[in-house]
Scaffold this active site. Structure first.
Site, PDB file in Angstrom:
ATOM      1  N   GLU A   1      -2.959   1.738  -8.448  1.00 40.75           N
ATOM      2  CA  GLU A   1      -1.561   1.654  -8.004  1.00 40.75           C
ATOM      3  C   GLU A   1      -0.600   1.841  -9.177  1.00 40.75           C
ATOM      4  O   GLU A   1      -0.979   1.707 -10.347  1.00 40.75           O
ATOM      5  CB  GLU A   1      -1.299   0.324  -7.311  1.00 40.75           C
ATOM      6  CG  GLU A   1      -1.364  -0.849  -8.253  1.00 40.75           C
ATOM      7  CD  GLU A   1      -0.371  -1.944  -7.898  1.00 40.75           C
ATOM      8  OE1 GLU A   1       0.832  -1.647  -7.779  1.00 40.75           O
ATOM      9  OE2 GLU A   1      -0.811  -3.090  -7.778  1.00 40.75           O
TER      10      GLU A   1
ATOM     11  N   LYS B   1      -1.651 -13.995  -6.814  1.00 40.38           N
ATOM     12  CA  LYS B   1      -0.998 -14.793  -7.845  1.00 40.38           C
ATOM     13  C   LYS B   1      -0.578 -16.147  -7.325  1.00 40.38           C
ATOM     14  O   LYS B   1      -0.224 -16.302  -6.166  1.00 40.38           O
ATOM     15  CB  LYS B   1       0.224 -14.041  -8.388  1.00 40.38           C
ATOM     16  CG  LYS B   1      -0.149 -13.186  -9.584  1.00 40.38           C
ATOM     17  CD  LYS B   1       0.997 -12.358 -10.055  1.00 40.38           C
ATOM     18  CE  LYS B   1       1.387 -11.340  -9.030  1.00 40.38           C
ATOM     19  NZ  LYS B   1       0.453 -10.285  -8.772  1.00 40.38           N
TER      20      LYS B   1
HETATM   21  N1  PSU Z   1       0.197  -7.902  -8.682  1.00 42.41           N
HETATM   22  C1  PSU Z   1       0.368  -7.724 -10.015  1.00 42.41           C
HETATM   23  N2  PSU Z   1       1.358  -6.937 -10.451  1.00 42.41           N
HETATM   24  C2  PSU Z   1       2.153  -6.274  -9.560  1.00 42.41           C
HETATM   25  C3  PSU Z   1       1.929  -6.440  -8.167  1.00 42.41           C
HETATM   26  C4  PSU Z   1       0.945  -7.271  -7.771  1.00 42.41           C
HETATM   27  O1  PSU Z   1      -0.351  -8.282 -10.811  1.00 42.41           O
HETATM   28  O2  PSU Z   1       3.012  -5.551 -10.016  1.00 42.41           O
HETATM   29  C5  PSU Z   1       2.702  -5.633  -7.185  1.00 42.41           C
HETATM   30  C6  PSU Z   1       1.711  -4.833  -6.328  1.00 42.41           C
HETATM   31  O3  PSU Z   1       2.144  -3.499  -6.293  1.00 42.41           O
HETATM   32  C7  PSU Z   1       1.820  -5.469  -4.963  1.00 42.41           C
HETATM   33  C8  PSU Z   1       3.273  -5.856  -4.971  1.00 42.41           C
HETATM   34  O4  PSU Z   1       1.487  -4.590  -3.922  1.00 42.41           O
HETATM   35  O5  PSU Z   1       3.462  -6.390  -6.276  1.00 42.41           O
HETATM   36  C9  PSU Z   1       3.594  -6.850  -3.911  1.00 42.41           C
HETATM   37  O6  PSU Z   1       4.985  -6.917  -3.796  1.00 42.41           O
HETATM   38  P1  PSU Z   1       5.649  -7.707  -2.583  1.00 42.41           P
HETATM   39  O7  PSU Z   1       5.324  -9.146  -2.852  1.00 42.41           O
HETATM   40  O8  PSU Z   1       7.114  -7.400  -2.685  1.00 42.41           O
HETATM   41  O9  PSU Z   1       5.027  -7.163  -1.344  1.00 42.41           O
END
Ligand code: PSU
Ligand code: MN
Length: 300
Positions: A25, A159
């Site tokens: 990603e 996380k």
């Molecule tokens: N986990 C990480 N770093 C990130 C993300 C997740 O360690 O940058 C990113 C991923 O792209 C994940 C997104 O899909 O955060 C989720 O964002 P949201 O909570 O807005 O859906």
């Protein structure tokens, strides 16, 4: 409209001969890691995938074109350009039609990878249910996207900025498969153990490949399989909890909402831990890339 999808030369060649490919990603590059280490980590991750016998396909949108695999200058653009937004699945068509550029979240990356027939995907941590979601309804579109896609996602769990228990419940409801890699405990990204038990444990890439093949036989492949791979050395728990509490308070005080929440909290971790979370985050991604490549190779 120009062609909406472009494959890198390396990915085109790999698909032509049936070589294993691993999707990576790009939101993590543009919005999850600080410059300049974001670019060096992205390059290193691609090289780890190659070193383990697979081909990396970093996915992103540049100037209205979906890229499956990035050439070196394109990876640099995703890391350094200031006009790279954060795209989830619902944003893809809008960005393509308007000729804009974006990094893709887990949801959007998995969607595009599935179009390309890629079966394995490495990331850092999944999005999930945010704390207070019963009031805010903030649940990452990663979960619903993964409930509809034939994809195996290697991550370090979710996380600790999230509501881990609620996320585990949603994974169950959405019938998303979940196995721990060499662990019976669900990892919490910076922490090797989020405090929750896992029902299923696997110890080799071959076992994971066997599960992926069984899914296709049984017809459950269109709901992702999550492989939770804990980081080897975690952040000291007390330090982690302090930084997290301060970050959540700061996000509330600044009224941070929507897609800004995750990047905001990650940035807080990186600056408040003076680089410790960055080092752990980097280890997590590298380790997940290696395992994803091993799984892709074992699937052939
Ligand atoms: N986990 C990480 N770093 C990130 C993300 C997740 O360690 O940058 C990113 C991923 O792209 C994940 C997104 O899909 O955060 C989720 O964002 P949201 O909570 O807005 O859906
Ligand atoms: Mn959200």
């Amino acid at each position: 409209m120009k062609s909406a999808i472009k494959y890198s030369a390396e990915v085109t060649a790999a698909i032509a001969v049936g070589k294993p490919v691993v999707a990576l990603e790009s939101t993590i590059i543009s919005h999850g890691l600080p410059r300049p280490s974001n670019l060096s980590v992205a390059i290193e991750c691609e090289n780890i995938v190659r070193h383990h016998g697979a081909v990396p396909a970093t996915i992103a949108l540049l100037d209205g074109v979906i890229h499956i695999g990035l050439e070196a200058h394109e990876l640099e653009a995703i890391a350094n350009r200031d006009d790279i937004s954060k795209a989830s699945t619902r944003d893809l068509a809008i960005i393509v039609a308007s000729g804009k550029s974006a990094a893709t979240t887990v949801a959007a990356t998995a969607h595009i990878a599935a179009i390309a027939g890629i079966k394995v995907f490495a990331t850092g941590g999944l999005g999930g249910v945010h704390r207070g979601a019963s009031e805010t309804f903030d649940e990452s579109a990663d979960l619903t996207a993964l409930s509809q896609l034939d994809m195996t996602v290697v991550c370090a769990g979710v996380k600790s900025i999230l509501d881990v228990q609620a996320t585990l419940e949603r994974l169950e409801t959405l019938a998303i498969g979940l196995v721990g890699y060499k662990t019976n405990r669900f990892p919490g990204f910076y922490l090797t153990d989020s405090g929750y038990q896992l029902e299923h444990r696997v110890d080799t890439p071959a076992e994971i490949a066997a599960i992926i093949k069984a899914r296709t036989l049984i017809g459950t492949q269109f709901k992702a399989l999550v492989v939770a791979n804990p980081v080897a050395v975690q952040m000291p728990k007390e330090r982690h909890d302090q930084i997290l509490a301060a970050g959540l308070a700061k996000a509330a005080a600044h009224s941070v909402v929507g897609k800004a929440v995750t990047p905001f909290l990650l940035e807080h971790f990186h600056s408040a831990s003076e680089g410790e979370s960055l080092a752990i985050n980097t280890e997590i991604i590298k380790s997940n890339c290696a395992l994803a490549a091993e799984i892709a190779v074992a699937l052939i």
